[in-house]
Enzyme design. Structure first.
Site, PDB file in Angstrom:
ATOM      1  N   LYS A   1       2.464  -3.480   6.361  1.00  0.00           N
ATOM      2  CA  LYS A   1       2.716  -3.676   4.936  1.00  0.00           C
ATOM      3  C   LYS A   1       4.203  -3.482   4.607  1.00  0.00           C
ATOM      4  CE  LYS A   1      -1.257  -4.787   3.125  1.00  0.00           C
ATOM      5  NZ  LYS A   1      -1.427  -6.087   2.426  1.00  0.00           N
TER       6      LYS A   1
ATOM      7  N   SER B   1       0.841  -1.198   0.000  1.00  0.00           N
ATOM      8  CA  SER B   1       0.000   0.000   0.000  1.00  0.00           C
ATOM      9  C   SER B   1       0.874   1.245   0.000  1.00  0.00           C
ATOM     10  CB  SER B   1      -0.882  -0.007   1.251  1.00  0.00           C
ATOM     11  OG  SER B   1      -1.486   1.257   1.469  1.00  0.00           O
TER      12      SER B   1
ATOM     13  N   TYR C   1      -1.140  -0.111  10.013  1.00  0.00           N
ATOM     14  CA  TYR C   1      -1.363  -0.801   8.739  1.00  0.00           C
ATOM     15  C   TYR C   1      -0.177  -0.600   7.801  1.00  0.00           C
ATOM     16  CZ  TYR C   1      -3.442  -1.693   4.119  1.00  0.00           C
ATOM     17  OH  TYR C   1      -3.696  -2.143   2.848  1.00  0.00           O
TER      18      TYR C   1
END
Length: 322
Positions: A151, A123, A147
């Protein structure tokens, strides 16, 4: 060629499965079998010219991973994850699924010794903080959310497992995928689809940021085309960093709404309500926007020509009938 899509029940997984079914081949070989795996049974693929199996898989459970990552699988798409706002709210769930789940898949591939191609979806949330604009291929990762951190760690694992010869990995930092079909999810970027999708469907939507807020977008159609191309890039062309930005384009909220108006007329935009949501703004305003995906463009991946195309693709591919 046997292909496994982990996260095959999600929007991107389902669209990728449909593209593979229409194409019938991958990496220059006919697809002999496709497996769609997800926490709940994925929807089947219509009219595929090869057998398709739909199964349950919890990537946080190594035993569950072992049931679907078998020695027959040659290409693994690792799409499964919990999304940004969910991972920020529930740190333990994000670590269990986004980090340990990815590690479970990679460890299973290593144990098999078959060196499958692994396509990992990262991402643009891996960028942020004190890094200069523009963001280039070698800009260091500095995520400002849990998050994004999970990633970024996944990317490092893809690189290291590839360096060690356990897998043939490649990772792509996805832009915000819009216009996504279905219902809003818990991603902080979910409104970037809902402020277009709901009005196009005759429903009201809330925009939690100002109209001059810029972001980096890609349509679902282009995303899955790029994921298919990404699996086909020869390993020797990837270089020492197997992970890269997927091409996208930057537009402001006003520009994407104007694109909707240009394609669908003035009525949908009237259904957008502007309400500031500080918890969403805190996450998305930490993301960086001026991204230059030179490496992936050189390798043949592409962005949408315009946001009008993103709107047209939604109307052609995903707008509910009736």
């Amino acid at each position: 060629m046997n292909v496994l899509i982990i996260g095959g029940g999600g929007v991107v997984g389902q669209k990728l499965a449909g593209l593979l079914a229409r194409t019938g081949s991958l990496r220059g070989q006919p697809i002999g079998h496709l497996t769609l795996a997800d926490l709940n049974d994925p929807a089947p693929v219509a009219d595929a010219p090869f057998p398709v199996t739909c199964t349950r898989c919890d990537i946080a459970d190594p035993v569950s991973v072992a049931t679907c990552v078998t020695e027959e699988v040659q290409v693994i798409y690792l799409l499964a994850a919990i999304v940004s706002a969910h991972a920020e709210e529930d740190f333990d769930a994000g670590m269990r699924i986004n980090l340990m789940g990815s590690l479970n898949v990679l460890e299973r591939a290593r144990a098999l010794g078959t060196k499958p191609v692994v396509v990992f979806t990262s991402s643009i949330a891996v960028y942020g903080g004190e890094v200069p604009d523009p963001i280039l291929d070698h800009t260091y990762l500095n995520p400002q959310t849990s998050y994004g951190t999970q990633k970024a760690i996944g990317e490092l694992l893809i690189n290291d497992y590839s360096r060690k010869g356990f897998i043939d990995g490649r990772g792509f930092r996805l832009p915000t995928i819009s216009v996504r079909p279905g219902k809003p999810n818990r991603a902080a970027s979910s409104f970037m689809s809902s402020i277009l999708r709901e009005p196009l469907n005759g429903q009201e939507a809330i925009c939690p940021v100002d109209e001059d807020f810029p972001h980096y977008y890609l349509s679902p159609r282009k995303c899955v085309e790029n994921l298919m191309k990404g699996a086909e890039i020869p390993a020797e062309e990837l270089g020492q960093n197997r992970c890269m930005m997927m091409p996208g384009r930057m537009w402001t909220i006003r520009q994407v709404i104007d694109a909707m108006t240009a394609v669908a007329g003035p009525e949908p935009a009237k259904l957008i309500r502007w309400e500031a949501q500080p918890e969403i703004q805190r996450i998305v305003k930490g993301w960086r926007f001026d991204l230059r995906p030179e490496k992936s463009l050189k390798l043949g991946l592409t962005a949408d020509a315009s946001f009008e195309d993103n709107i047209r693709y939604y109307l052609e591919d995903d707008k509910p009938v009736g």
